[in-house]
Design an enzyme around this catalytic site. Sequence first.
Site, PDB file in Angstrom:
ATOM      1  CB  THR A 183      -0.952   0.034   1.209  1.00 50.51           C
ATOM      2  OG1 THR A 183      -1.651   1.275   1.183  1.00 50.51           O
ATOM      3  CG2 THR A 183      -0.236  -0.103   2.541  1.00 50.51           C
ATOM      4  CD  GLU A 327      -2.762  -0.703   5.382  1.00 55.30           C
ATOM      5  OE1 GLU A 327      -3.672  -0.619   4.545  1.00 55.30           O
ATOM      6  OE2 GLU A 327      -1.862   0.143   5.475  1.00 55.30           O
ATOM      7  CE  LYS A 436      -7.500   4.763  -2.554  1.00 56.29           C
ATOM      8  NZ  LYS A 436      -8.246   3.777  -1.793  1.00 56.29           N
ATOM      9  CD1 TRP A 441      -2.910   4.398  -1.803  1.00 59.88           C
ATOM     10  CD2 TRP A 441      -3.884   6.281  -1.125  1.00 59.88           C
ATOM     11  NE1 TRP A 441      -3.888   4.078  -0.878  1.00 59.88           N
ATOM     12  CE2 TRP A 441      -4.496   5.206  -0.460  1.00 59.88           C
ATOM     13  CE3 TRP A 441      -4.327   7.578  -0.855  1.00 59.88           C
ATOM     14  CZ2 TRP A 441      -5.526   5.382   0.462  1.00 59.88           C
ATOM     15  CZ3 TRP A 441      -5.364   7.748   0.058  1.00 59.88           C
ATOM     16  CH2 TRP A 441      -5.955   6.662   0.710  1.00 59.88           C
TER      17      TRP A 441
HETATM   18  P1  ADP Z   1      -8.064   0.006  -1.551  1.00 60.49           P
HETATM   19  O1  ADP Z   1      -7.106  -0.693  -2.392  1.00 60.49           O
HETATM   20  O2  ADP Z   1      -9.174  -0.871  -1.058  1.00 60.49           O
HETATM   21  O3  ADP Z   1      -8.540   1.321  -2.096  1.00 60.49           O
HETATM   22  P2  ADP Z   1      -6.148   1.338   0.068  1.00 60.49           P
HETATM   23  O4  ADP Z   1      -5.397   0.745   1.192  1.00 60.49           O
HETATM   24  O5  ADP Z   1      -5.443   1.775  -1.146  1.00 60.49           O
HETATM   25  O6  ADP Z   1      -7.251   0.295  -0.233  1.00 60.49           O
HETATM   26  O7  ADP Z   1      -7.009   2.582   0.580  1.00 60.49           O
HETATM   27  C1  ADP Z   1      -7.773   2.519   1.740  1.00 60.49           C
HETATM   28  C2  ADP Z   1      -8.304   3.894   2.078  1.00 60.49           C
HETATM   29  O8  ADP Z   1      -9.155   4.356   1.031  1.00 60.49           O
HETATM   30  C3  ADP Z   1      -9.148   3.959   3.314  1.00 60.49           C
HETATM   31  O9  ADP Z   1      -8.378   4.007   4.500  1.00 60.49           O
HETATM   32  C4  ADP Z   1      -9.943   5.232   3.065  1.00 60.49           C
HETATM   33  O10 ADP Z   1      -9.173   6.386   3.359  1.00 60.49           O
HETATM   34  C5  ADP Z   1     -10.183   5.173   1.571  1.00 60.49           C
HETATM   35  N1  ADP Z   1     -11.466   4.535   1.281  1.00 60.49           N
HETATM   36  C6  ADP Z   1     -11.705   3.259   0.922  1.00 60.49           C
HETATM   37  N2  ADP Z   1     -13.026   3.047   0.728  1.00 60.49           N
HETATM   38  C7  ADP Z   1     -13.645   4.206   0.981  1.00 60.49           C
HETATM   39  C8  ADP Z   1     -15.020   4.635   0.979  1.00 60.49           C
HETATM   40  N3  ADP Z   1     -16.026   3.833   0.637  1.00 60.49           N
HETATM   41  N4  ADP Z   1     -15.263   5.927   1.305  1.00 60.49           N
HETATM   42  C9  ADP Z   1     -14.272   6.771   1.648  1.00 60.49           C
HETATM   43  N5  ADP Z   1     -12.974   6.433   1.673  1.00 60.49           N
HETATM   44  C10 ADP Z   1     -12.656   5.165   1.351  1.00 60.49           C
END
Ligand code: ADP
Length: 536
Positions: A183, A327, A436, A441
């Site tokens: 991540t 995570e 994001k 990211w």
């Molecule tokens: P993923 O690959 O599932 O996007 P990441 O670890 O890259 O996972 O990102 C996780 C983060 O993305 C969360 O801690 C949060 O800040 C944001 N996030 C994920 N889902 C949502 C959601 N439905 N609404 C708002 N923020 C979200």
Amino acid sequence: MTVAGLMQQRDLAIIDIIRFAAAAHPTREIVSRNVDEPLWRYDYARCFTRVAQAANMLAAHGVKSGDRVSSLAWNAHRHFELFFAVPGIGAVLHTANPRLPDEHLIFTINHAASRVLLLDRNMAEIVERIRDRLETVEHVIMLSDAERSLPGYTGYEQAIADQPKIFEWPRFSENSGAFLCYTSGTTGDPKGVLYSHRSVVLHGMAGGLSGAMGFSAFDVVMPCQSLYHATAWGLPFAGAINGVKFVLPCDKYDGASLQELISSEGVTFSGGVPTIWTMYLDHLARTGGNPETLKRVIIGGSAVPRDMAVAFDRLGVTVQQIWGMTETSPLGVVSTPTPALAELGRDDEQEQIWTRQGRMQFGIEIEIVDEDGAPLPHDGEASGALLVRGPWVLERYFRSDVSACDADGWFDTGDIATIDRFGFMRITDRKKDVIKSGGEWISSIDLENAAAGCPGVKVAAVVGVHHPKWEERPILLVEPLEGADLTESAITDYLASRIAKWWLPDRILFGPVPMTATGKIDKKVIRDAHRDILRG
Ligand code: ADP
């Protein structure tokens, strides 16, 4: 003293998922697009055979239990096969993220110490760029058919063609590592999260429950979240456990391409980040099309805009928001109805579902705490640091000696949230300094550091603000040194050679950078002042 249970101690194993699907749903199809190849179509029974061949092929390349293997690949059937073959032999699949800047990508493959790298054909350009700097990779294999493998690469199809169609799948501890996902949603180098067989199987079983994604064997599932992003939210496992038909879109996520697959393959369920669905809804609006067989979409990675949920609802598609992170494997909460909500009446129920990230799921505890770590009331008003705990939440990062959790096992997500009396969680803010954009990211700190190096810049501050397509984009506020003659294009030119192109700020503003009492850049003030600057 407890009494020992007298049931079998059969370790949970990922290979058993595809073995089960091949036995229970042998003729259920898996249909896949591939880079520059005709549509691929087979079933779970054939898939399992090829998984065995892939395992034999990897073993022939020297891959042993405990080794790491990296993939640089899209949502297509050969990558799907590796999702079972690699953990099946006891090795670990590191699903590298091609969207990472080169430096980070190289870091992750070296940090994983992968011995084999398997790539899709159109990743060759990236691999050519970074190959010399990969310290541990001994074999590079191209995931293409026999005719299309590029010179200089071992072709996957040739490599598996003569391999035996069975493999003696070893049994080992369910706590063995299976997937390594990095991540970059934190500061500094990307961090590795090492999923175990146990966490993946439990997460896959939970993901299919009716309060979560609610799969049945009649579902036709098209994962549009990348397989390299937290295993596409566990869909390969939750789906195979339930015998769904899979439709894999490879790397084509534009509205027209998705609509073509929905229509030709009868897709009922799909999932992905909001940006994909913005493009899809836009396509339907422009063409006057409708979602046909599509009944549900699961959206997460960033907050689901309310308008998007309403637009889908009008088209007869149910939106289920999901919140999670690498995570947490990543399933955290999912927004599905409950009887208590239904009592509020349809309008309030919908409002609740559309504006919350989701509700508690069995297997993952969530809590909110204040600055001293004291639990806050679940009243939908109090907001605090969101903590999570459970068998598919990480304990520590790969190669780290220290736990990432507190003494009670809670992991701090870096998100700020409320929890209401119905058990629904709503993200209200983010502590971590990352932006994001379209599900990927951007480090505001790296961007600030790059900008701060530009001659004439005194202070550079980067914040993420809402963007109609990408959900969030960076803007840069620059306070110039006295007398410096700085222009937007000079800064852009300076940054262009130092950061990935898609990291370039959407807007560069000039002015004093507000500071907090402790001398830190006050991002909240900047964000509040420019919240709407990129709105259409
Ligand atoms: P993923 O690959 O599932 O996007 P990441 O670890 O890259 O996972 O990102 C996780 C983060 O993305 C969360 O801690 C949060 O800040 C944001 N996030 C994920 N889902 C949502 C959601 N439905 N609404 C708002 N923020 C979200």
